[in-house]
Design a protein around this motif. Sequence first.
Motif, mmCIF file in Angstrom:
data_model
loop_
_atom_site.group_PDB
_atom_site.id
_atom_site.type_symbol
_atom_site.label_atom_id
_atom_site.label_comp_id
_atom_site.label_asym_id
_atom_site.label_seq_id
_atom_site.Cartn_x
_atom_site.Cartn_y
_atom_site.Cartn_z
ATOM 1 N N LEU A 159 -90.418 -73.709 81.944
ATOM 2 C CA LEU A 159 -90.547 -73.650 83.397
ATOM 3 C C LEU A 159 -91.753 -74.495 83.788
ATOM 4 N N TYR A 160 -91.494 -75.552 84.550
ATOM 5 C CA TYR A 160 -92.564 -76.436 85.016
ATOM 6 C C TYR A 160 -93.013 -75.981 86.403
ATOM 7 N N MET A 161 -94.331 -75.875 86.576
ATOM 8 C CA MET A 161 -94.891 -75.453 87.858
ATOM 9 C C MET A 161 -96.155 -76.254 88.144
ATOM 10 N N GLN A 162 -96.603 -76.172 89.387
ATOM 11 C CA GLN A 162 -97.864 -76.789 89.762
ATOM 12 C C GLN A 162 -98.399 -76.100 91.011
ATOM 13 N N LEU A 163 -99.622 -76.419 91.377
ATOM 14 C CA LEU A 163 -100.235 -75.881 92.577
ATOM 15 C C LEU A 163 -100.263 -76.946 93.663
ATOM 16 N N ILE A 164 -99.937 -76.549 94.874
ATOM 17 C CA ILE A 164 -100.029 -77.473 96.012
ATOM 18 C C ILE A 164 -100.837 -76.798 97.112
ATOM 19 N N GLU A 165 -101.364 -77.612 98.017
ATOM 20 C CA GLU A 165 -102.265 -77.091 99.045
ATOM 21 C C GLU A 165 -101.536 -76.624 100.284
ATOM 22 N N LYS A 166 -100.496 -77.358 100.696
ATOM 23 C CA LYS A 166 -99.799 -77.047 101.930
ATOM 24 C C LYS A 166 -98.298 -76.981 101.693
ATOM 25 N N LEU A 167 -97.657 -76.074 102.406
ATOM 26 C CA LEU A 167 -96.206 -75.952 102.287
ATOM 27 C C LEU A 167 -95.502 -77.233 102.712
ATOM 28 N N GLU A 168 -96.068 -77.920 103.695
ATOM 29 C CA GLU A 168 -95.442 -79.140 104.202
ATOM 30 C C GLU A 168 -95.353 -80.234 103.133
ATOM 31 N N THR A 169 -96.128 -80.083 102.077
ATOM 32 C CA THR A 169 -96.141 -81.089 101.010
ATOM 33 C C THR A 169 -94.753 -81.307 100.422
ATOM 34 N N ILE A 170 -93.971 -80.234 100.316
ATOM 35 C CA ILE A 170 -92.675 -80.354 99.632
ATOM 36 C C ILE A 170 -91.701 -81.250 100.384
ATOM 37 N N TRP A 171 -91.909 -81.446 101.692
ATOM 38 C CA TRP A 171 -90.973 -82.266 102.464
ATOM 39 C C TRP A 171 -91.121 -83.753 102.161
ATOM 40 N N THR A 172 -92.243 -84.144 101.576
ATOM 41 C CA THR A 172 -92.456 -85.566 101.286
ATOM 42 C C THR A 172 -92.421 -85.869 99.791
#
Length: 200
Positions: free
Chosen positions: A89-102
């Motif tokens: 299972l590959y995962m990572q941390l992101i700062e903002k939810l909007e990040t996934i749209w780009t």
Amino acid sequence: AMAGLLPKHLKDVQIADQNVGHMMLSQHLAPQPFSVRFACISDLPSLVAIEELSWGSLGAPEEVLQRRLEVSPATNLVCVLQGRVVAVLYMQLIEKLETIWTERFLTVSNAHNPNGRILQLIAIATHPDVGNMGIGAELKTFALTLACLDQGIDTVVAVTRCGKFSRQEGNLQDYVDAHQAGKVIDPILDFHTGSGAHIV
């Protein structure tokens, strides 16, 4: 988990006292046929093979898998069965939810932020030899349990595809709506919604 001791039923784990500075797991630990640990670079040959067997032409190439391991080494998990890596299972941390749209699938690791408070599930793959053991679901549930225990994580997100959608049957939104209404059971969407995920 590295010793193969996990809650007997991960979905039934109860987490108490989250607001008083400590946490408690109310669950009996039991031996499992597999163990869970962080993925490492030495696993790469096995991970490449599992990726190809699981996803074929839709999978990520070796250099993308390697970058996932290098960019966020403390968020990728593997299941080991009888000394062999059988799921990841590959995962990572992101700062903002909007990040996934780009984001783009092959360059998703560019969005990793070690200070992010959102855990993003990138991809999961299971060796076909153990496909009937439910190890992929166990690995996902284990990761969600860890996220609940980690006070540095606010929420979990994932971008996924539909498993059985065909454009001949209508548009994608109608298909997703039908799944959420229980009229259609899509196996990949159900993999997520079955654990409490909401489709947005």
